[in-house]
Design a protein around this motif. Structure first.
Motif, PDB file in Angstrom:
ATOM      1  N   MET A   1      23.524  -8.114  19.526  1.00  0.00           N
ATOM      2  CA  MET A   1      23.046  -9.449  19.867  1.00  0.00           C
ATOM      3  C   MET A   1      21.538  -9.494  19.709  1.00  0.00           C
ATOM      4  SD  MET A   1      23.789 -11.589  23.385  1.00  0.00           S
ATOM      5  CE  MET A   1      22.451 -10.945  24.374  1.00  0.00           C
ATOM      6  N   ASN A   2      21.024 -10.560  19.114  1.00  0.00           N
ATOM      7  CA  ASN A   2      19.584 -10.747  18.936  1.00  0.00           C
ATOM      8  C   ASN A   2      19.142 -12.009  19.656  1.00  0.00           C
ATOM      9  OD1 ASN A   2      18.934  -8.588  16.840  1.00  0.00           O
ATOM     10  ND2 ASN A   2      20.633  -9.665  15.865  1.00  0.00           N
ATOM     11  N   VAL A   3      17.981 -11.929  20.268  1.00  0.00           N
ATOM     12  CA  VAL A   3      17.428 -13.056  21.020  1.00  0.00           C
ATOM     13  C   VAL A   3      16.012 -13.301  20.540  1.00  0.00           C
ATOM     14  CG1 VAL A   3      16.967 -13.990  23.315  1.00  0.00           C
ATOM     15  CG2 VAL A   3      18.808 -12.327  23.010  1.00  0.00           C
ATOM     16  N   PHE A   4      15.711 -14.536  20.121  1.00  0.00           N
ATOM     17  CA  PHE A   4      14.352 -14.846  19.670  1.00  0.00           C
ATOM     18  C   PHE A   4      13.999 -16.279  20.013  1.00  0.00           C
ATOM     19  CE2 PHE A   4      17.246 -15.592  16.132  1.00  0.00           C
ATOM     20  CZ  PHE A   4      16.850 -16.823  15.616  1.00  0.00           C
ATOM     21  N   ALA A   5      12.711 -16.503  20.254  1.00  0.00           N
ATOM     22  CA  ALA A   5      12.227 -17.819  20.647  1.00  0.00           C
ATOM     23  C   ALA A   5      12.068 -18.722  19.424  1.00  0.00           C
ATOM     24  CB  ALA A   5      10.896 -17.689  21.374  1.00  0.00           C
ATOM     25  N   ILE A 216      20.102 -17.274  20.734  1.00  0.00           N
ATOM     26  CA  ILE A 216      20.856 -16.034  20.939  1.00  0.00           C
ATOM     27  C   ILE A 216      21.838 -15.921  19.778  1.00  0.00           C
ATOM     28  CG2 ILE A 216      22.471 -14.817  22.426  1.00  0.00           C
ATOM     29  CD1 ILE A 216      21.147 -16.187  24.804  1.00  0.00           C
ATOM     30  N   ARG A 217      21.674 -14.891  19.001  1.00  0.00           N
ATOM     31  CA  ARG A 217      22.450 -14.728  17.759  1.00  0.00           C
ATOM     32  C   ARG A 217      23.360 -13.503  17.866  1.00  0.00           C
ATOM     33  NH1 ARG A 217      19.268 -16.217  12.595  1.00  0.00           N
ATOM     34  NH2 ARG A 217      19.958 -18.238  13.447  1.00  0.00           N
ATOM     35  N   ASP A 218      24.563 -13.661  17.325  1.00  0.00           N
ATOM     36  CA  ASP A 218      25.557 -12.575  17.271  1.00  0.00           C
ATOM     37  C   ASP A 218      26.134 -12.232  18.639  1.00  0.00           C
ATOM     38  OD1 ASP A 218      25.296 -12.349  14.494  1.00  0.00           O
ATOM     39  OD2 ASP A 218      23.634 -10.933  14.689  1.00  0.00           O
TER      40      ASP A 218
END
Length: 250
Positions: A1-5, A216-218
């Motif tokens: 899981m990737n989290v970015f603004a 929030i990706r994946d």
């Protein structure tokens, strides 16, 4: 899981199309989850208040005077009036205001904030954050969680929580599944939207970061049952019922 603004979001003002603003800055995927701080949702919807436009009633004046006497800090009865106006129930009136919002969230001061509001004194919570999440989800083509931060009983500090969501269940239901030893899980219901909101809050922060939207990706919900029940109903909320019998005597 990737989290970015979401990068480079400008100051959000009343009438702005928040969904378009996010979509212009991120290539949103259908399986992303977009977490958006309630503050900017409220700003876009004009949910701000200037205290000069508020007249405090007798109940608000009484509350402000009692809290001031207990805490030795001056309290503005106009602020207390706005809290009362934004609440359906007042669970505690001293030494602080603990209230229930019309959409079911229980929080201090009806979630009203004084931070990052350049054009007014106060920003209110959205009146219907799940409807706001639904509108944003329609624009972005992905699930959306409207987040807020609040304190926790029995623990110090604040954390991110979901107050509205669309496009995904609120909870992941593990009941009926089994642990590694074969024991059947009987009570475990995981508040997914709260956990994702807390993850997003690590990036959106609490100060002057200017990053109120997070992707929030994946994230994978998995093959589980889902539920949209997040706020406890009164009949099953033993803590709320106990508060009705409790009075602060400090």
């Amino acid at each position: 899981m990737n989290v970015f603004a979401v990068p480079d979001l400008p100051e959000v003002r009343a009438g702005d199309d928040l969904g378009v603003m996010i979509d212009e800055r991120v290539d949103v995927r259908a399986d992303d989850v977009i977490c958006v701080a309630s503050t900017v949702v409220s700003k876009a919807n004009g949910r701000t208040v200037d205290l000069k436009d508020v007249t405090a009633g007798p109940r608000a004046i009484e509350i402000a005077e009692r809290i001031a006497a207990l805490t030795d800090e001056e309290k503005d009865p106009r602020f207390a009036q706005v809290v009362l106006d934004e609440s359906t129930d007042l669970l505690l009136s001293a030494p602080f205001l603990l209230t229930r919002t019309p959409f079911g969230h229980i929080t201090v001061n009806a979630g009203i904030d004084r931070s990052n509001v350049p054009d007014a004194d106060l920003v209110l919570l959205p009146s219907d954050p799940s409807a706001n999440a639904e509108a944003l989800s329609s624009t972005l083509g992905a699930p959306v969680i409207v987040t807020d931060t609040c304190g926790r009983p029995f623990r110090h500090g604040q954390r991110g929580v979901a107050i509205g969501w669309a496009g995904l269940p609120a909870s992941r239901d593990w009941r009926g599944e089994h642990d590694r030893d074969g024991h059947e899980l009987e009570v475990t219901v995981e508040a997914i939207v709260d956990e994702l909101a807390a993850a997003a809050n690590l990036l959106s922060g609490e100060g002057d970061g200017g990053t109120p939207a997070v992707v929030i990706r994946d994230f994978e919900f998995g093959d589980h049952g889902g539920s949209n029940q997040l706020f406890r109903a009164y009949d099953g909320d033993l803590v709320r019922q106990a508060l009705e019998e409790w009075e602060y005597r400090g």
